[in-house]
Design a protein around this motif. Structure first.
Motif, PDB file in Angstrom:
ATOM      1  N   LYS A 116       0.826  -1.201   0.000  1.00  0.00           N
ATOM      2  CA  LYS A 116       0.000   0.000   0.000  1.00  0.00           C
ATOM      3  C   LYS A 116       0.866   1.260   0.000  1.00  0.00           C
ATOM      4  O   LYS A 116       0.418   2.329  -0.408  1.00  0.00           O
ATOM      5  CB  LYS A 116      -0.917  -0.003   1.226  1.00  0.00           C
ATOM      6  N   ARG A 117       2.101   1.101   0.490  1.00  0.00           N
ATOM      7  CA  ARG A 117       3.025   2.228   0.478  1.00  0.00           C
ATOM      8  C   ARG A 117       4.434   1.698   0.214  1.00  0.00           C
ATOM      9  O   ARG A 117       4.851   0.695   0.780  1.00  0.00           O
ATOM     10  CB  ARG A 117       3.002   2.984   1.806  1.00  0.00           C
ATOM     11  N   GLN A 134      10.435   7.170  -7.611  1.00  0.00           N
ATOM     12  CA  GLN A 134       9.227   7.582  -6.890  1.00  0.00           C
ATOM     13  C   GLN A 134       8.172   8.109  -7.863  1.00  0.00           C
ATOM     14  O   GLN A 134       6.999   7.703  -7.814  1.00  0.00           O
ATOM     15  CB  GLN A 134       9.565   8.658  -5.867  1.00  0.00           C
ATOM     16  N   ILE A 135       8.579   8.981  -8.768  1.00  0.00           N
ATOM     17  CA  ILE A 135       7.640   9.575  -9.720  1.00  0.00           C
ATOM     18  C   ILE A 135       7.044   8.512 -10.636  1.00  0.00           C
ATOM     19  O   ILE A 135       5.836   8.494 -10.903  1.00  0.00           O
ATOM     20  CB  ILE A 135       8.348  10.667 -10.551  1.00  0.00           C
ATOM     21  N   GLY A 141      -0.012   4.768  -9.778  1.00  0.00           N
ATOM     22  CA  GLY A 141      -0.976   4.700  -8.686  1.00  0.00           C
ATOM     23  C   GLY A 141      -0.439   4.275  -7.342  1.00  0.00           C
ATOM     24  O   GLY A 141      -1.223   4.052  -6.413  1.00  0.00           O
ATOM     25  N   LYS A 142       0.885   4.147  -7.190  1.00  0.00           N
ATOM     26  CA  LYS A 142       1.434   3.725  -5.909  1.00  0.00           C
ATOM     27  C   LYS A 142       1.663   4.941  -4.995  1.00  0.00           C
ATOM     28  O   LYS A 142       2.009   6.034  -5.453  1.00  0.00           O
ATOM     29  CB  LYS A 142       2.774   3.005  -6.096  1.00  0.00           C
ATOM     30  N   ARG A 240       9.429  -4.517 -15.585  1.00  0.00           N
ATOM     31  CA  ARG A 240       8.918  -5.809 -15.124  1.00  0.00           C
ATOM     32  C   ARG A 240       7.692  -5.629 -14.227  1.00  0.00           C
ATOM     33  O   ARG A 240       6.740  -6.415 -14.281  1.00  0.00           O
ATOM     34  CB  ARG A 240      10.024  -6.557 -14.362  1.00  0.00           C
ATOM     35  N   PHE A 241       7.711  -4.586 -13.414  1.00  0.00           N
ATOM     36  CA  PHE A 241       6.578  -4.274 -12.527  1.00  0.00           C
ATOM     37  C   PHE A 241       5.341  -3.943 -13.359  1.00  0.00           C
ATOM     38  O   PHE A 241       4.235  -4.431 -13.076  1.00  0.00           O
ATOM     39  CB  PHE A 241       6.940  -3.106 -11.613  1.00  0.00           C
ATOM     40  N   ILE A 242       5.521  -3.130 -14.384  1.00  0.00           N
ATOM     41  CA  ILE A 242       4.389  -2.742 -15.241  1.00  0.00           C
ATOM     42  C   ILE A 242       3.810  -3.965 -15.947  1.00  0.00           C
ATOM     43  O   ILE A 242       2.588  -4.150 -16.017  1.00  0.00           O
ATOM     44  CB  ILE A 242       4.841  -1.688 -16.276  1.00  0.00           C
TER      45      ILE A 242
END
Length: 263
Positions: A116-117, A134-135, A141-142, A240-242
């Motif tokens: 969640k964070r 971070q950006i 949406g994180k 990879r996250f996307i």
């Protein structure tokens, strides 16, 4: 060899005539071309004998005129710059890409999606990479917080929640005491830690749940380290996250259309 170094080592051996020849060669260097620069050319240009030119280059420590000529036109440096360094640079980036791909596990990607964070710690130049990361995460949406000050790292670590938070640490050496102190606090709170580093066998490496290893980078006065390896690591990780996030969305959409697939 470097001409300036050879001159500094051997200039005291030159006669007055040879010192004048050296001054002329240095003063008019912009007017000469490599292909026309010969012993005969110098002899005619400055009215000295070919033997004197040959002796002059030997006194400067060169075994042949060709070696002097290459140094005079900086061809050794050009060769190293155009051939050796780019190859080493490209090899380093390829090695980093391979290491990072092998380091990113399915469990890490799921932890990123479920968090969640996300909290990012990085000091010095790593701080700027942390801000970029971070950006990028925020655009997807994180909720992300980023810290580069040791005091705020320690304070933020005390508020971490193991059920909601995931911590990323950017550190080449894996041993800054300020970050280690904050990560120890995070460990007490059983928060998962992701370390991006060149040194997996380090204090921070021993405190982390996931380690993304990069190749070793080299610092020098001529090529100040840019954290390019960490930049590559974060870029690969983000891609990879996307991909994983989009896959999860597609799976959820499929289940909503056909509920029996979820059984």
């Amino acid at each position: 060899m470097v001409l300036s170094k050879q001159i500094s080592l051997h200039a005291y051996t030159l006669t007055e005539m040879e010192k004048q020849l050296l001054r002329n060669l240095l003063d008019y260097s912009d007017e000469f071309e490599y292909k026309n620069f010969t012993i005969e050319f110098i002899s005619e240009q400055f009215n000295v004998s070919k033997t004197s030119v040959h002796r002059f280059t030997q006194k400067l420590g060169y075994e042949s005129f060709v070696y002097f000529k290459d140094d005079y036109f900086n061809r050794d440096v050009m060769s190293k710059t155009s051939q050796e360094e780019p190859n080493q640079y490209v090899d380093m980036l390829k090695h980093t890409y391979e290491l990072v791909n092998d380091s990113i596990s399915e469990d890490l990607l799921i932890a990123m999606i479920q968090a969640k964070r996300i909290v990012i710690y990085g000091m010095g130049m790593s701080n700027f990479l942390g801000k970029m990361f971070q950006i990028k995460l925020q655009l997807f949406g994180k909720t992300v917080e980023q810290f580069d000050d040791s005091r705020y790292m320690r304070l933020s670590a005390k508020s971490l929640n193991s059920k909601e938070d995931l911590v990323f640490v950017l550190s080449r050496s894996g041993k800054p005491p300020e970050i280690v102190e904050a990560i120890i606090e995070a460990n007490f709170r059983k928060v998962k830690i992701v370390l991006i580093t060149e040194e997996p066998k380090s204090p921070l490496g021993g405190l982390s749940d996931f380690i993304i290893q990069t190749s070793f980078s080299k610092d020098s006065d001529q090529a100040i380290d840019t954290r390019i390896n960490a930049h590559v690591a974060l870029d690969v990780l983000m891609n990879r996250f996307i991909e994983r996030k989009e896959k999860e969305v597609l799976e959820n959409d499929t289940k909503s259309i056909d509920p029996q697939q979820g059984e």
